[in-house]
Design an enzyme around this catalytic site. Structure first.
Site, PDB file in Angstrom:
ATOM      1  N   HIS A 179       0.827  -1.207   0.000  1.00  0.00           N
ATOM      2  CA  HIS A 179       0.000   0.000   0.000  1.00  0.00           C
ATOM      3  C   HIS A 179       0.859   1.255   0.000  1.00  0.00           C
ATOM      4  O   HIS A 179       0.720   2.103  -0.852  1.00  0.00           O
ATOM      5  CB  HIS A 179      -0.965   0.009   1.191  1.00  0.00           C
ATOM      6  CG  HIS A 179      -2.032   1.053   1.036  1.00  0.00           C
ATOM      7  ND1 HIS A 179      -1.811   2.382   1.316  1.00  0.00           N
ATOM      8  CD2 HIS A 179      -3.293   0.957   0.578  1.00  0.00           C
ATOM      9  CE1 HIS A 179      -2.917   3.058   1.042  1.00  0.00           C
ATOM     10  NE2 HIS A 179      -3.832   2.224   0.590  1.00  0.00           N
ATOM     11  N   GLU A 209       1.064   4.169  -2.723  1.00  0.00           N
ATOM     12  CA  GLU A 209       1.079   5.547  -2.201  1.00  0.00           C
ATOM     13  C   GLU A 209       2.388   5.961  -1.541  1.00  0.00           C
ATOM     14  O   GLU A 209       2.458   7.021  -0.942  1.00  0.00           O
ATOM     15  CB  GLU A 209      -0.068   5.711  -1.188  1.00  0.00           C
ATOM     16  CG  GLU A 209      -1.424   5.710  -1.851  1.00  0.00           C
ATOM     17  CD  GLU A 209      -2.578   5.791  -0.852  1.00  0.00           C
ATOM     18  OE1 GLU A 209      -2.344   6.188   0.299  1.00  0.00           O
ATOM     19  OE2 GLU A 209      -3.702   5.446  -1.238  1.00  0.00           O
TER      20      GLU A 209
HETATM   21 CO    CO Z   1      -5.703   2.643  -0.074  1.00  0.00          CO
END
Ligand code: CO
Length: 294
Positions: A179, A209
């Protein structure tokens, strides 16, 4: 006769009183503390994808197997996910609501297990931060996320190697989609890359991210004679990110970007929590937390 009867009545009354008192919790034990009641709270980020829930079901089954006599409750840290699934008629508590309910139910000792992958924002703020507010109401012990200690990193590398599809050839790349986060806990992803580089050749980790990004991984692949890339989520569930950002048909999915670069791409749509190799590490962390309750 009258005298004997008169002496006996208070005696029987006294014994009856003792019997009643002895049945009260305060007199039954050595102290007036409430009876010990232990429980487990499993805390995940959550998922809105119904098919992805098998991963959480698997973790729940393993927890029930390891602690057959202990009640298990669930909470999701993501407010967005909880609102989304409430519209599907599924209610899941936040951490504060789940803990308040458990205290209300009389749980005195609670092992709270994080089902997050790294100790990031969800763990530190939505789990640990909230748990600290409940410490005057119950004895609470917190189990750490999947990758926390150096030993965890070794176990995770072994779990990755054990779950790579058998069809993958030695000269093919495996790219894990983590993630990633702006939180300092993101360091676990480049950290994992070091363990992979030294133990699992051609296995890379990228994040949606954080760092490393997909571009970082592409730069790493440049100059290597790689034809095929296997994509696998490094997330507990194969949810929205895995199905869309990793394997989806949109132009900006990892599959589309890598295919456009000339790589042959194959995706594995399975969350880490679906595999015993990963799930048992979370349950081991739960065991440590549970044993700390004593
Ligand atoms: Co997310």
């Amino acid at each position: 006769m009258r005298l004997v009867h008169g002496r006996r009545t208070p005696c029987i009354l006294f014994m009856a009183l003792l019997l009643v008192l002895s049945s009260l919790p305060a007199f039954a034990g050595h102290s007036d503390a409430p009876a010990v009641k232990k429980g487990i709270l499993l805390v995940a980020f959550g998922t809105s994808e119904p098919e992805a829930r098998v991963a959480f079901d698997h973790l729940g089954e393993l927890a029930a197997k390891r602690f057959p006599a202990v009640p298990v409750r669930w909470a999701y840290t993501s407010n967005i996910i909880r609102k989304k699934i409430a519209k599907q008629g599924l209610m899941t508590d936040s951490v504060p609501v789940a803990l308040a309910k458990m205290v209300e139910e009389g749980f005195t000792h609670i092992a709270v297990q994080s089902l997050h992958t790294i100790p990031g924002e969800e763990f530190h703020e939505k789990l640990l931060g909230v748990v600290n507010g409940f410490r005057s109401l119950a004895t609470i012990s917190v189990g750490s996320p999947l990758m926390t200690s150096p030993q965890d990193m070794e176990t995770v590398v072994k779990a990755i190697q054990a779950t790579i599809p058998a069809a993958r050839k030695a000269d093919e790349v495996v790219l894990l989609m983590g993630h990633g986060t702006h939180h300092p806990g993101n360091i676990y992803y480049p950290g994992l890359q070091w363990y992979l580089s030294t133990r699992a050749p051609l296995v890379f980790v990228g994040t949606v991210e954080g760092t490393p990004s997909l571009d970082d991984v592409l730069a790493e692949l440049e100059g290597r004679k790689v034809r095929k890339i296997w994509l696998m989520p490094l997330m507990s569930v194969a949810g929205d990110h895995a199905r869309n950002d990793m394997a989806g048909p949109e132009d900006d999915s990892w599959t589309s970007i890598l295919t456009a670069k000339g790589y042959k791409v194959e995706s594995v749509l399975k969350g880490t929590a679906e595999y015993d190799a990963f799930a048992s590490l979370w349950i081991d962390h739960l065991q440590v937390a549970f044993e700390r309750l004593d």
